[in-house]
Design an enzyme around this catalytic site. Structure first.
Site, short mmCIF file in Angstrom:
data_model
loop_
_atom_site.label_atom_id
_atom_site.label_comp_id
_atom_site.label_asym_id
_atom_site.label_seq_id
_atom_site.Cartn_x
_atom_site.Cartn_y
_atom_site.Cartn_z
N GLU A 1 -5.57 9.06 -7.60
CA GLU A 1 -6.75 9.57 -6.90
C GLU A 1 -6.52 11.02 -6.52
O GLU A 1 -5.56 11.33 -5.82
CB GLU A 1 -7.04 8.75 -5.65
CG GLU A 1 -8.28 9.26 -4.92
CD GLU A 1 -8.55 8.53 -3.62
OE1 GLU A 1 -9.37 9.04 -2.84
OE2 GLU A 1 -7.95 7.47 -3.37
N ARG B 1 14.54 17.38 13.21
CA ARG B 1 15.29 18.38 12.45
C ARG B 1 16.62 17.86 11.93
O ARG B 1 17.01 18.14 10.81
CB ARG B 1 15.51 19.61 13.32
CG ARG B 1 16.16 20.71 12.54
CD ARG B 1 16.08 22.01 13.24
NE ARG B 1 16.69 23.01 12.39
CZ ARG B 1 16.60 24.28 12.59
NH1 ARG B 1 15.91 24.73 13.60
NH2 ARG B 1 17.19 25.13 11.79
N LYS C 1 -0.09 10.60 0.31
CA LYS C 1 0.68 9.95 -0.76
C LYS C 1 0.27 10.47 -2.14
O LYS C 1 1.12 10.91 -2.92
CB LYS C 1 0.49 8.42 -0.71
CG LYS C 1 1.02 7.77 0.54
CD LYS C 1 0.83 6.27 0.53
CE LYS C 1 -0.60 5.83 0.45
NZ LYS C 1 -1.44 6.18 1.62
N SER C 2 -1.02 10.42 -2.43
CA SER C 2 -1.49 10.86 -3.75
C SER C 2 -1.31 12.36 -3.93
O SER C 2 -0.97 12.82 -5.03
CB SER C 2 -2.96 10.48 -3.94
OG SER C 2 -3.12 9.09 -3.91
N HIS D 1 0.88 -1.17 0.00
CA HIS D 1 0.00 0.00 0.00
C HIS D 1 0.91 1.22 0.00
O HIS D 1 1.52 1.56 1.02
CB HIS D 1 -0.90 -0.01 1.24
CG HIS D 1 -1.78 1.18 1.33
ND1 HIS D 1 -2.90 1.34 0.55
CD2 HIS D 1 -1.70 2.29 2.10
CE1 HIS D 1 -3.47 2.49 0.83
NE2 HIS D 1 -2.75 3.10 1.77
N SER E 1 -3.82 5.43 4.68
CA SER E 1 -4.80 6.17 3.90
C SER E 1 -4.95 7.57 4.47
O SER E 1 -4.99 7.76 5.69
CB SER E 1 -6.17 5.48 3.94
OG SER E 1 -6.20 4.41 3.05
N GLY E 2 -4.99 8.56 3.58
CA GLY E 2 -5.15 9.94 4.00
C GLY E 2 -3.89 10.63 4.44
O GLY E 2 -3.92 11.78 4.86
N ASP F 1 -1.63 4.11 -4.83
CA ASP F 1 -2.38 3.32 -3.87
C ASP F 1 -1.86 1.90 -3.68
O ASP F 1 -1.73 1.44 -2.56
CB ASP F 1 -3.87 3.27 -4.22
CG ASP F 1 -4.70 2.69 -3.10
OD1 ASP F 1 -4.53 3.14 -1.95
OD2 ASP F 1 -5.49 1.78 -3.36
#
Length: 154
Positions: free
Chosen positions: A70, A101, A26-27, A5, A22-23, A44
């Site tokens: 997406e 940092r 990445k996309s 994934h 998810s969220g 995805d």
């Protein structure tokens, strides 16, 4: 071959594997990289295959997802893409406060191949530039890439 994934883009011919839940962005980060000239490999889900010597890792898209990304709020759309890329860098997408940092160098092993790994807050305006700098340092033979980037010079 394994399926992960993740999202993968080719930046100047070098594969960058973006990992996170998810969220996590990445996309979104992939779309910003593509807008700046990168090419999508997979969004995805990414198929990873190691060469027989376990020194090279190739990323590709499952057939049904090839060339598609997406875009939150718009749906699944076509973008400029390549069928595969050699993965040169793994990027773990983390929250802003989780990016040290001055990190220590880090690696990750995927499909038996050891890769440099960085952590990055994907929503920083400088995230695409930081990734390009990390790839340039790797290409120049710099020591392993630091474990994280916050886009701020020390």
């Amino acid at each position: 071959m394994i399926r992960v994934h993740a999202t993968c883009v080719s930046v100047g011919g070098a594969g960058v594997l973006l990992r996170g839940p998810s969220g996590s962005g990445k996309s979104d980060l992939a779309l910003r990289l593509v807008d700046a000239g990168a090419l999508l490999v997979a969004d995805d889900q990414v198929d990873l295959a190691a060469d027989p010597t376990r020194t090279l890792l190739t990323a590709s898209a499952p057939e049904r997802l090839a060339g598609l990304v997406e875009v939150r709020g718009l749906g699944i759309l076509p973008v400029p893409a390549v069928p595969s890329a050699l993965v040169r860098l793994a990027v773990d997408l983390v929250g802003r406060d989780a990016v040290p940092r001055l990190p220590e160098p880090a690696t990750v092993t995927l499909a038996g191949v050891i890769l440099p790994r960085v952590a990055l807050w994907p929503f920083a305006a400088s995230a695409p530039a930081a990734l390009r700098l990390a790839l340039a340092a790797l290409a120049a033979g710099a020591p392993p890439v630091p474990a994280a980037f916050d886009g701020v010079a020390a």
